[in-house]
Write an enzyme that holds these catalytic residues in place. Structure first.
Site, PDB file in Angstrom:
ATOM      1  N   HIS A  24      -0.463  -7.862   3.164  1.00 32.12           N
ATOM      2  CA  HIS A  24      -0.146  -8.487   4.450  1.00 32.12           C
ATOM      3  C   HIS A  24      -1.079  -8.067   5.580  1.00 32.12           C
ATOM      4  O   HIS A  24      -0.882  -8.454   6.718  1.00 32.12           O
ATOM      5  CB  HIS A  24       1.316  -8.235   4.835  1.00 32.12           C
ATOM      6  CG  HIS A  24       1.618  -6.846   5.303  1.00 32.12           C
ATOM      7  ND1 HIS A  24       1.797  -6.537   6.629  1.00 32.12           N
ATOM      8  CD2 HIS A  24       1.784  -5.700   4.625  1.00 32.12           C
ATOM      9  CE1 HIS A  24       2.063  -5.251   6.749  1.00 32.12           C
ATOM     10  NE2 HIS A  24       2.060  -4.721   5.535  1.00 32.12           N
TER      11      HIS A  24
ATOM     12  N   ASN B  31      -5.141   3.364  11.165  1.00 29.37           N
ATOM     13  CA  ASN B  31      -4.390   2.182  11.567  1.00 29.37           C
ATOM     14  C   ASN B  31      -4.111   2.136  13.063  1.00 29.37           C
ATOM     15  O   ASN B  31      -3.815   1.073  13.605  1.00 29.37           O
ATOM     16  CB  ASN B  31      -3.065   2.112  10.802  1.00 29.37           C
ATOM     17  CG  ASN B  31      -2.273   3.408  10.904  1.00 29.37           C
ATOM     18  OD1 ASN B  31      -2.716   4.440  10.385  1.00 29.37           O
ATOM     19  ND2 ASN B  31      -1.134   3.363  11.561  1.00 29.37           N
TER      20      ASN B  31
ATOM     21  N   ALA C 187       0.817  -1.211   0.000  1.00 28.85           N
ATOM     22  CA  ALA C 187       0.000   0.000   0.000  1.00 28.85           C
ATOM     23  C   ALA C 187       0.853   1.264   0.000  1.00 28.85           C
ATOM     24  O   ALA C 187       0.427   2.301  -0.519  1.00 28.85           O
ATOM     25  CB  ALA C 187      -0.940  -0.007   1.203  1.00 28.85           C
TER      26      ALA C 187
ATOM     27  N   GLN D 171      -6.112  -0.890   5.769  1.00 28.84           N
ATOM     28  CA  GLN D 171      -6.747  -1.577   6.897  1.00 28.84           C
ATOM     29  C   GLN D 171      -8.149  -2.084   6.578  1.00 28.84           C
ATOM     30  O   GLN D 171      -8.723  -2.833   7.376  1.00 28.84           O
ATOM     31  CB  GLN D 171      -6.806  -0.649   8.107  1.00 28.84           C
ATOM     32  CG  GLN D 171      -5.457  -0.301   8.714  1.00 28.84           C
ATOM     33  CD  GLN D 171      -4.800  -1.482   9.419  1.00 28.84           C
ATOM     34  OE1 GLN D 171      -5.428  -2.503   9.694  1.00 28.84           O
ATOM     35  NE2 GLN D 171      -3.512  -1.355   9.702  1.00 28.84           N
TER      36      GLN D 171
ATOM     37  N   SER E   7      -3.196  -3.337   0.533  1.00 29.98           N
ATOM     38  CA  SER E   7      -2.060  -4.060   1.106  1.00 29.98           C
ATOM     39  C   SER E   7      -2.381  -5.538   1.217  1.00 29.98           C
ATOM     40  O   SER E   7      -3.492  -5.917   1.599  1.00 29.98           O
ATOM     41  CB  SER E   7      -1.735  -3.501   2.491  1.00 29.98           C
ATOM     42  OG  SER E   7      -0.723  -4.257   3.125  1.00 29.98           O
TER      43      SER E   7
ATOM     44  N   THR F  39       9.947  -7.023 -12.861  1.00 31.50           N
ATOM     45  CA  THR F  39       9.386  -8.372 -12.990  1.00 31.50           C
ATOM     46  C   THR F  39       8.259  -8.569 -12.002  1.00 31.50           C
ATOM     47  O   THR F  39       8.406  -8.301 -10.801  1.00 31.50           O
ATOM     48  CB  THR F  39      10.475  -9.428 -12.739  1.00 31.50           C
ATOM     49  OG1 THR F  39      11.530  -9.225 -13.685  1.00 31.50           O
ATOM     50  CG2 THR F  39       9.921 -10.831 -12.876  1.00 31.50           C
TER      51      THR F  39
ATOM     52  N   CYS G 285       4.946   0.932  11.144  1.00 29.24           N
ATOM     53  CA  CYS G 285       5.785   1.523  10.100  1.00 29.24           C
ATOM     54  C   CYS G 285       6.633   2.675  10.607  1.00 29.24           C
ATOM     55  O   CYS G 285       7.617   3.047   9.983  1.00 29.24           O
ATOM     56  CB  CYS G 285       4.909   2.008   8.949  1.00 29.24           C
ATOM     57  SG  CYS G 285       3.950   0.689   8.178  1.00 29.24           S
TER      58      CYS G 285
END
Length: 380
Positions: free
Chosen positions: A207, A158, A78, A185, A205, A246, A331
């Site tokens: 994860h 978050n 994200a 979120q 995102s 890639t 983060c």
């Protein structure tokens, strides 16, 4: 049900990251180990098969948000998606629109690129939240001017879990400016809001929804009259020229499957998280805790709470043998700066320093609320 820790410590930091769903992990591992070809290798069948996996994932992400597959750009997460949306829009801006409306509670993934544009001469209006952490749609819309290029408002915070009125904001916007939503979120949890067609740019995102780390997406809807975005990196032309490099087929496929699972199981997941939240409020409420975000729409799996007279660092140390929690955004936690979110909410210093974030999953065993309460009492 599980605690995900491999020991007696309950993992309660799901807002920072989730484990990979076993069904997703199985697919990712197969594509890493067996079907490992480059999706750009169109000259042989293995490459074509890899490209099909990417196309399938693109369709699944698009379907979750009522978008078209051509509007999905895979990214590393994200943060990259938000940078591409914000900086890419500014790069494509050829007119006099050099004003941005955002909020004072945005994640650093949004605040960072906006601050960079501000240093380059853009004017930024940051709308403050109320004391519960919610911004007013009317305040956001009132800040929009004729020269506004972008409105960027996170879907849910978050740190506090406070859900922002993105549908009301989208409904009140004119054809311009562009509207960006950081949905890190909420993707896979509140998709119905995100399907609103006036939301032009959505950051996703992996994860946070039981997909691997290192993958996400930008959904860039292509409505008439809306500003386009330009690339901010250059290379081989992958992802329609907006994100070269890639394509990580296993991670992208994992995101696609995780999106589909969240769509299919979202209601049940939300109900289970709401039950856990109710138990947490019952167990911790009697301790005099200050709960942020309560009284408004809040994500059911995030609880932001402070206990009078207890420093968050001391509480987290005392909880090390009981539960893994945090005191803000993972983060930016390495900086040990006071939460800008709580500061914007007008939280006093003592409460701010004492706030921790507890977040859980639909499939955790019942968290040890009474043990956590015992630690709080010990420190009181």
């Amino acid at each position: 049900m599980a605690n995900y820790s491999g020991n007696d410590v309950a993992y309660l930091d799901f807002a920072a990251t989730t484990p990979v769903d076993e069904r997703v992990a199985e697919l990712v591992l197969r594509l890493m180990r067996d079907d490992f070809a480059n999706a750009g290798s169109r000259t042989h069948e293995m490459g074509v098969h890899a490209a099909r996996e990417v196309s399938k994932a693109r369709e699944l992400v698009a379907r979750a948000l009522a978008a078209s597959p051509e509007e999905v750009v895979f990214t590393s997460g994200a943060t990259e998606a938000s940078n591409l949306a914000i900086l890419g829009l500014a790069r494509a801006n050829k007119g006099a629109a050099r004003h941005i409306v955002t909020t004072a509670i945005e994640h650093s993934a949004v605040e960072g690129p906006i601050a960079a544009l501000e240093r380059d001469g853009y004017e930024v209006t940051r709308v403050a939240p109320d004391r519960r952490g919610h911004v007013s749609a009317d305040d956001v819309l009132a800040a929009v001017r004729e020269d506004t290029l972008l409105v960027s408002v996170m879907h849910a915070n978050n740190e506090t879990g406070a859900v922002q009125p993105i549908v009301a904001i989208a409904d009140g916007l004119r054809a311009e400016p562009a509207f960006h939503v950081d949905a890190a979120q909420t993707f896979g949890r509140l998709n119905e809001d995100l399907r609103y067609p006036r939301i032009d740019l959505i950051s996703v995102s992996g994860h946070k929804i039981y997909a691997p780390k290192g993958v996400g997406a930008l959904v860039a809807r292509r409505g008439d009259g809306r500003p386009p975005i330009a690339p901010i990196m250059f290379g081989g032309g992958q992802e329609r020229g907006l994100r070269p490099g890639t394509v990580p087929v296993p991670l992208v496929a994992g995101l696609g499957l995780a999106s589909a699972l969240a769509e299919a199981e979202g209601a049940a997941r939300g109900e289970r998280c709401a039950v856990i939240r109710s138990d947490a409020l019952d167990a911790l409420g009697s301790l005099g805790g200050v709960f942020h975000g309560e009284g408004g729409r809040t994500l059911p799996h995030i609880l932001s709470v402070a206990f009078p007279g207890i420093d968050s660092e001391a509480l987290m140390v005392a909880l090390r043998g009981v539960a893994a929690v945090s005191n803000g955004s993972a983060c930016t936690s390495a900086s040990y700066k006071p939460s800008h979110v709580l500061e914007a909410m007008g939280v006093d210093d003592e409460v701010l320093r004492g706030t921790i974030r507890i977040s859980w999953s639909h499939d955790v065993a019942d968290p040890p609320w009474h043990d956590i309460a015992g630690v709080v009492r010990m420190l009181s």
